[in-house]
Design a protein around this motif. Structure first.
Motif, PDB file in Angstrom:
ATOM      1  N   PHE A 240       0.894  -1.229   0.020  1.00 34.02           N
ATOM      2  CA  PHE A 240       0.018  -0.008   0.124  1.00 34.02           C
ATOM      3  C   PHE A 240       0.910   1.467  -0.094  1.00 34.02           C
ATOM      4  O   PHE A 240       2.184   1.365   0.233  1.00 34.02           O
ATOM      5  N   LYS A 241       0.227   2.282  -0.019  1.00 34.39           N
ATOM      6  CA  LYS A 241       0.900   3.900  -0.429  1.00 34.39           C
ATOM      7  C   LYS A 241       1.437   4.040   1.164  1.00 34.39           C
ATOM      8  O   LYS A 241       0.572   4.686   1.732  1.00 34.39           O
ATOM      9  N   THR A 242       2.759   4.076   1.285  1.00 32.89           N
ATOM     10  CA  THR A 242       3.391   4.263   2.638  1.00 32.89           C
ATOM     11  C   THR A 242       4.094   5.736   2.895  1.00 32.89           C
ATOM     12  O   THR A 242       4.077   6.145   3.782  1.00 32.89           O
ATOM     13  N   THR A 243       4.427   6.059   1.647  1.00 33.03           N
ATOM     14  CA  THR A 243       5.282   7.388   1.474  1.00 33.03           C
ATOM     15  C   THR A 243       4.369   8.302   0.699  1.00 33.03           C
ATOM     16  O   THR A 243       4.105   8.132  -0.452  1.00 33.03           O
ATOM     17  N   GLN A 244       4.124   9.598   1.295  1.00 33.32           N
ATOM     18  CA  GLN A 244       3.054  10.390   0.859  1.00 33.32           C
ATOM     19  C   GLN A 244       3.446  11.884   1.720  1.00 33.32           C
ATOM     20  O   GLN A 244       3.146  11.908   2.690  1.00 33.32           O
ATOM     21  N   GLY A 245       3.713  12.901   0.627  1.00 33.57           N
ATOM     22  CA  GLY A 245       3.702  14.243   1.514  1.00 33.57           C
ATOM     23  C   GLY A 245       4.905  15.084   0.617  1.00 33.57           C
ATOM     24  O   GLY A 245       5.392  14.618  -0.124  1.00 33.57           O
ATOM     25  N   GLY A 246       5.205  15.989   1.392  1.00 33.04           N
ATOM     26  CA  GLY A 246       6.151  17.025   0.905  1.00 33.04           C
ATOM     27  C   GLY A 246       6.615  18.148   1.816  1.00 33.04           C
ATOM     28  O   GLY A 246       6.035  18.313   2.965  1.00 33.04           O
ATOM     29  N   GLN A 247       7.172  19.124   1.375  1.00 35.98           N
ATOM     30  CA  GLN A 247       7.223  20.359   2.122  1.00 35.98           C
ATOM     31  C   GLN A 247       7.691  21.704   1.233  1.00 35.98           C
ATOM     32  O   GLN A 247       7.929  21.264  -0.059  1.00 35.98           O
ATOM     33  N   ILE A 248       7.645  22.809   1.851  1.00 34.32           N
ATOM     34  CA  ILE A 248       7.555  24.064   1.149  1.00 34.32           C
ATOM     35  C   ILE A 248       8.475  24.915   1.973  1.00 34.32           C
ATOM     36  O   ILE A 248       8.146  25.133   3.176  1.00 34.32           O
ATOM     37  N   LYS A 249       9.519  25.322   1.460  1.00 33.31           N
ATOM     38  CA  LYS A 249      10.354  26.535   2.216  1.00 33.31           C
ATOM     39  C   LYS A 249      10.520  27.967   1.600  1.00 33.31           C
ATOM     40  O   LYS A 249      10.861  27.610   0.177  1.00 33.31           O
ATOM     41  N   LEU A 250      10.542  28.937   2.366  1.00 33.71           N
ATOM     42  CA  LEU A 250      10.716  30.260   1.701  1.00 33.71           C
ATOM     43  C   LEU A 250      11.723  31.021   2.638  1.00 33.71           C
ATOM     44  O   LEU A 250      11.349  31.023   3.983  1.00 33.71           O
ATOM     45  N   ASN A 251      12.300  31.871   2.094  1.00 29.17           N
ATOM     46  CA  ASN A 251      13.131  33.013   2.673  1.00 29.17           C
ATOM     47  C   ASN A 251      13.319  34.147   1.934  1.00 29.17           C
ATOM     48  O   ASN A 251      13.298  34.307   0.598  1.00 29.17           O
ATOM     49  N   VAL A 252      13.344  35.273   2.647  1.00 27.51           N
ATOM     50  CA  VAL A 252      13.508  36.560   2.098  1.00 27.51           C
ATOM     51  C   VAL A 252      14.718  37.420   2.702  1.00 27.51           C
ATOM     52  O   VAL A 252      14.454  37.461   4.025  1.00 27.51           O
ATOM     53  N   THR A 253      15.483  37.704   1.998  1.00 26.07           N
ATOM     54  CA  THR A 253      16.753  38.473   2.561  1.00 26.07           C
ATOM     55  C   THR A 253      16.810  40.154   2.258  1.00 26.07           C
ATOM     56  O   THR A 253      16.690  40.447   1.010  1.00 26.07           O
ATOM     57  N   LYS A 254      16.777  41.032   3.095  1.00 23.91           N
ATOM     58  CA  LYS A 254      17.129  42.433   2.750  1.00 23.91           C
ATOM     59  C   LYS A 254      18.520  42.639   3.432  1.00 23.91           C
ATOM     60  O   LYS A 254      18.871  42.614   4.573  1.00 23.91           O
ATOM     61  N   GLU A 255      19.300  43.254   2.414  1.00 25.30           N
ATOM     62  CA  GLU A 255      20.809  43.597   2.689  1.00 25.30           C
ATOM     63  C   GLU A 255      20.773  45.147   2.937  1.00 25.30           C
ATOM     64  O   GLU A 255      19.896  45.949   2.279  1.00 25.30           O
ATOM     65  N   PHE A 256      21.832  45.348   3.723  1.00 25.93           N
ATOM     66  CA  PHE A 256      21.931  46.861   4.128  1.00 25.93           C
ATOM     67  C   PHE A 256      23.289  46.895   4.438  1.00 25.93           C
ATOM     68  O   PHE A 256      24.099  46.120   4.527  1.00 25.93           O
ATOM     69  N   ASP A 257      23.963  48.571   4.448  1.00 22.95           N
ATOM     70  CA  ASP A 257      25.384  48.578   4.866  1.00 22.95           C
ATOM     71  C   ASP A 257      25.574  47.988   6.409  1.00 22.95           C
ATOM     72  O   ASP A 257      24.991  48.134   7.292  1.00 22.95           O
ATOM     73  N   GLU A 338      16.761  35.969  11.074  1.00 24.62           N
ATOM     74  CA  GLU A 338      18.323  36.028  10.910  1.00 24.62           C
ATOM     75  C   GLU A 338      18.809  37.229  10.624  1.00 24.62           C
ATOM     76  O   GLU A 338      18.317  37.797   9.545  1.00 24.62           O
ATOM     77  N   GLY A 339      19.372  37.836  11.447  1.00 23.94           N
ATOM     78  CA  GLY A 339      19.960  39.001  10.861  1.00 23.94           C
ATOM     79  C   GLY A 339      21.369  39.234  11.526  1.00 23.94           C
ATOM     80  O   GLY A 339      22.046  38.507  12.485  1.00 23.94           O
ATOM     81  N   LYS A 340      22.150  40.284  10.734  1.00 27.44           N
ATOM     82  CA  LYS A 340      23.586  40.547  11.066  1.00 27.44           C
ATOM     83  C   LYS A 340      23.620  41.970  10.894  1.00 27.44           C
ATOM     84  O   LYS A 340      23.161  42.737  10.027  1.00 27.44           O
ATOM     85  N   PHE A 341      24.030  42.790  12.148  1.00 32.36           N
ATOM     86  CA  PHE A 341      24.373  44.084  12.104  1.00 32.36           C
ATOM     87  C   PHE A 341      25.631  44.598  12.842  1.00 32.36           C
ATOM     88  O   PHE A 341      26.300  43.691  13.566  1.00 32.36           O
ATOM     89  N   GLU A 342      26.100  45.908  12.224  1.00 31.09           N
ATOM     90  CA  GLU A 342      27.202  46.382  13.043  1.00 31.09           C
ATOM     91  C   GLU A 342      26.848  47.507  13.951  1.00 31.09           C
ATOM     92  O   GLU A 342      26.159  48.365  13.392  1.00 31.09           O
ATOM     93  N   VAL A 343      27.202  47.362  15.146  1.00 33.79           N
ATOM     94  CA  VAL A 343      26.825  48.212  16.243  1.00 33.79           C
ATOM     95  C   VAL A 343      28.329  48.499  16.968  1.00 33.79           C
ATOM     96  O   VAL A 343      28.773  47.822  17.503  1.00 33.79           O
ATOM     97  N   ALA A 344      28.800  49.900  16.981  1.00 30.37           N
ATOM     98  CA  ALA A 344      29.771  50.331  17.556  1.00 30.37           C
ATOM     99  C   ALA A 344      30.823  49.474  17.422  1.00 30.37           C
ATOM    100  O   ALA A 344      31.517  49.094  18.456  1.00 30.37           O
ATOM    101  N   GLY A 345      31.211  49.076  16.187  1.00 27.34           N
ATOM    102  CA  GLY A 345      32.270  48.038  16.033  1.00 27.34           C
ATOM    103  C   GLY A 345      32.114  46.637  16.303  1.00 27.34           C
ATOM    104  O   GLY A 345      33.088  45.783  16.026  1.00 27.34           O
ATOM    105  N   PHE A 346      30.943  46.371  16.811  1.00 28.84           N
ATOM    106  CA  PHE A 346      30.649  44.944  16.939  1.00 28.84           C
ATOM    107  C   PHE A 346      29.706  44.336  15.825  1.00 28.84           C
ATOM    108  O   PHE A 346      28.760  45.117  15.320  1.00 28.84           O
ATOM    109  N   ASP A 347      30.117  43.159  15.406  1.00 30.75           N
ATOM    110  CA  ASP A 347      29.098  42.557  14.501  1.00 30.75           C
ATOM    111  C   ASP A 347      28.088  41.881  15.639  1.00 30.75           C
ATOM    112  O   ASP A 347      28.493  40.850  16.305  1.00 30.75           O
TER     113      ASP A 347
END
Length: 837
Positions: A240-257, A338-347
């Motif tokens: 019988f059908k034992t394997t069935q299904g899936g997934q979807i993933k999405l990400n959006v990235t905004k870059e800045f200085d 998820e984000g990365k920022f520079e603040v007062a010389g710190f990443d």
């Protein structure tokens, strides 16, 4: 020795930087062709620091991404384009190709067992190895009973790379991961384009469609989306059908200085079979057993779940009758940033994710194989008969049980029916790094804080059924009938619970909170780098439990009309029920300190040596529950049992020049383990030691390349507080040598090659009597590109159909000649066509 007197007192109650591996990047990868370009980057290039020629930046389980030859860590990575060739049908099969990791991929899609560098695999799951997705754990604890992290991960075209760190700073840059970290990194749209891939099984029933696409929306905004859908019978015959299904993933990235911010989401809804225990014919002796297939049942291609056994009837968490499918069901709805920022010389790097996780586990967790002719007297009906309970012959008496299906066998199967109401987790990791100039030298400092909350909300409602042993998806449940024509089973069900017991009908309503501040410092003095890191984990376990094992006169069984026919049958006279009005409580805190120190000397551009010493910990979660370790008021009888520690030392040399990479690492480890033995339910309270060496390397010359790895381990049980007889023995599942090798030829038009993965023998149990033989499996692949952006491929997993046994549950050679084994899938061949755009 910290627990010696404590666990001896508990005995009456217990009636529990080395070498980098550049396997797929730069020097070891074959020349790129146009349709591979979008999968070539293992990390998010837009966020990675600028790289020099031939430099490989690794960022998992460390304070700051560095070239591997500049880091005192032992790491590996696999690119997505290489993973496509492995023939892996599950996450565990991918991890079989990473040096140092022992991955037992016999259970199907999820619920596999993992260990690393000789650390113990006393029960199930991945206790000392953490699986992550984009830098955060899939589950806070890798060995939650019947709910392992790999069950909620799927590899598809979203995957950019798999990064792995073994030992080292894994202890201090993630919680509950002293052995190592495996990080599944998603594409983020930094390479524009997409692909559609259609796959099908050639010798097994599977159909699958994958897609992904990434692009820029503007100068500073990009996205990536992808997923898959599949269905079919799967790699083994179920009918019988034992394997069935899936997934979807999405990400959006905004870059800045100075950084970026990324929002992402995932939806997984997938059903798959669990193969788990399977019968094996065995002859010979404990030291030299010969395993094989039974007549009419091939352990590589058949399973005890079949078309005539698709559902199980049990009671749910409210003691109501419920019907469940005999398939695993994994559902994940997650979002994060998820984000990365520079603040007062710190990443500043911030990662946050909330994951709504639920589903169902269904597997054969224990089996007892007996001659079919002995079934009636063995289960309470001397002089009685057996009948088919399901299938076309339901109700028919089996006149000659000794000839049943050509093997004359029957089985009592314990079905681990577990509803996963919630495994929700929320995690946050924030850290700040800065590079200081100290007398002309670079001093890198990092401070951070990690917090998480892991829910374990599940209902166990196990049952026992009687079955024949028949392959091809044609098995049947069996009824036992007394000489006076009284059925002691009901449609094949022997007991709605554990026969003769009221155990293993349970409900968990638990929450585990973890907090961990951490810090590191790394000083680079020319070609020499010296570093250290600290992490302090503290947390709590709070919740309630339901189950007859908790004692205090709680109700364990009661009559219940399970099939609704108005008659109480023999199995219905004693149905396992939950004592809903009298829950037990769990309420305790824990804490532990982890540290790691290392030194790396870049002797020359292609050569580095390193050494590291680390101490890490692993908080024990649900494995402590339903045991005398937990007091009636929810505290721990022995607070030390809340955490197991791991101490590790490693030293090695790493070389990378042109087309050649060579890495050799020696390691030593000492570990504690408080656990529950999955084969017999006994409490484990032990200490172990392991030492060994890893090799990993690769060579490329023109169109020909070879990558290879091997890990030699000598492991020993050094102390056992409850079973001193096993002291000095080798832990079960632990082979002396595991190895991998992938030769291939790559041109602009075709790729052809194979991956060989093998292990030497190991012991079935800690008593070191019955051997489990070693094996080598071969996965072969051919990829052909008739025109640009079109790839035709054929992939074979276990090409030579090897009987690859990962574990055996029997301590000695079974007198009946039938062992309880765990076996990798046999040969499966698939074909695919991929269009890149």
């Amino acid at each position: 020795m910290k627990r010696g007197t404590l666990f001896l007192a508990a005995a009456p109650l217990a009636l529990a930087t080395p070498a980098y591996a550049g396997t797929t990047a730069n020097v070891l990868s074959a020349p790129k062709v146009e349709n591979e370009a979008k999968t070539a980057e293992p990390t998010q290039e837009a966020e990675a620091p600028a790289k020099k020629a031939n430099e490989e930046v690794f960022s998992t389980g460390v304070a700051k991404g560095r070239d591997r030859l500049d880091s005192a860590t032992s790491t590996s990575s696999l690119r997505a384009s290489e993973i496509d060739k492995l023939g892996a049908r599950s996450i565990a099969e991918i991890l079989r190709d990473i040096p140092g990791i022992r991955a037992e991929a016999a259970s199907g899609e999820g619920n596999a067992n993992f260990t690393i560098r000789g650390l113990p695999l006393a029960s199930t799951g991945a206790k000392f190895l953490q699986l992550q997705e984009d830098g955060l754990p899939v589950l806070e604890f890798g060995d939650i009973s019947l709910s392992t992290a790999d069950a909620f991960l799927r590899a598809d075209l979203n995957l950019a790379a798999v990064e792995t760190i073994r030992g080292g700073s894994a202890s201090t840059f993630a919680s509950n991961s002293p052995g190592g970290i495996v990080n599944f990194i998603s594409k983020t749209g930094d390479v524009e384009g997409g692909a559609i891939q259609v796959s099908a099984g050639l010798d097994y029933d599977m159909r699958r469609v994958d897609f992904d696409y990434g692009a820029k929306i503007g100068d500073t905004l990009r996205f990536h989306v992808g997923g898959f859908w599949r269905d079919g019978e799967g790699p083994r015959a179920t009918g019988f059908k034992t394997t069935q299904g899936g997934q979807i993933k999405l990400n959006v990235t905004k870059e800045f200085d100075g950084g970026y911010i990324r929002f992402y989401g995932k939806y997984l809804d997938d059903r798959s079979p669990v193969y788990d225990v399977t019968p094996l014919a065995v002859t010979g002796s404990n030291s030299d057993p010969e395993y094989g297939a039974l007549p009419g049942f091939d352990p590589r291609k058949d399973t005890l779940f079949n078309r005539n056994f698709q559902t199980v009837t049990t009671l749910d968490g409210d003691n109501n009758v419920s019907n469940h499918e005999n398939r695993n069901h994994a559902v994940v709805k997650s979002f994060g940033l998820e984000g990365k920022f520079e603040v007062a010389g710190f990443d500043i790097t911030e990662r946050f994710r909330f994951a709504d996780i639920s589903g169902h586990y269904m597997g054969v967790n224990y089996a007892q194989f007996v001659p079919a002719a002995f079934l009636a007297p063995a289960f309470g009906a001397p002089g009685g008969t057996i009948r088919y309970a399901t299938g076309a012959n339901a109700g028919q008496t089996i006149a000659n049980p000794g000839a049943l299906n050509g093997n004359g066998l029957a089985a009592m199967l314990l079905i681990g029916d577990t509803k996963l109401n919630s495994l929700d987790n929320v995690t946050n990791d924030i850290r700040a790094s800065r590079v200081w100039n100290l007398g002309g030298n670079d001093l890198t400092t990092t401070v951070g804080l990690y917090s998480s909350h892991q829910t374990i909300d599940s209902d166990w409602a196990w049952s026992a059924v009687l079955s024949d042993i028949n392959g091809g998806g044609n098995g049947n449940l069996l009824d036992v009938v007394t000489a006076t024509n009284v059925k002691i089973t009901q449609d094949g069900v022997l007991a709605y619970g554990i026969p003769g017991s009221d155990t293993l009908h349970r409900s968990y309503r638990m929450g585990y909170t973890t907090n961990a501040p951490f810090a590191s410092v790394n000083l680079r003095l020319g070609q020499l780098a010296i570093g250290g890191s600290l992490r302090y984990d503290f947390g709590s376990a709070k919740g309630t439990l339901l189950g007859a094992e908790l004692g205090d006169g709680r109700v364990g069984t009661a009559p219940k009309d399970m099939n609704g026919d108005g008659v109480i049958s023999v199995p219905e006279m004693s149905v396992a029920v939950l004592p809903l009005t009298r829950p037990g409580v769990v309420d305790y805190d824990y804490s532990y300190l982890s540290y790691s120190v290392g030194v790396n000397w870049r002797i020359a551009e292609p050569l580095a040596v390193f050494a590291r010493y680390s101490r890490g910990g692993r908080a024990n979660a649900d494995r402590l529950l339903f045991s005398p370790i937990v007091n009636g008021d929810g505290s721990l009888l022995f607070p030390e049992a809340a955490v197991d520690t791991v101490k590790q030392a490693e030293a090695g040399v790493k070389y990378r020049n042109g087309g050649l990479t060579l890495n050799v690492t020696g390691f030593w480890a000492k570990a504690e383990d408080t656990n529950i033995d999955s084969t017999n339910g006994d409490i484990i309270a032990r200490e172990y030691k392991a030492m060994g060496a890893e090799f990993e390397g690769g060579y490329r010359a023109g169109i020909v390349s070879l990558t290879a790895g091997a890990t030699y381990t000598d492991a020993e049980i050094t102390l056992d507080y409850l079973n001193p007889a096993v002291v000095g023995n080798t832990p079960h599942h632990q082979a002396k040598l595991i190895f991998q090798a992938t030769p291939q030829i790559v041109t602009d038009r075709f790729n052809v090659g194979a991956t060989f993965i093998g292990t030497t023998s190991s012991y079935a149990t800690d008593s070191n009597e019955l051997k489990v033989p070693g094996f080598v499996t071969t996965n072969a692949f051919v990829q052909f590109r008739p025109v640009d952006r079109v790839t035709l491929a054929v992939n074979a997993s276990n090409l030579f159909d090897v009987l690859a046994i990962t574990a055996v549950d029997d301590a000695t050679l079974p007198a009946g000649g039938v062992a309880k084994g765990h076996v990798l899938n046999g040969r499966t061949i698939s074909a695919s066509v991929r269009f890149d755009f």
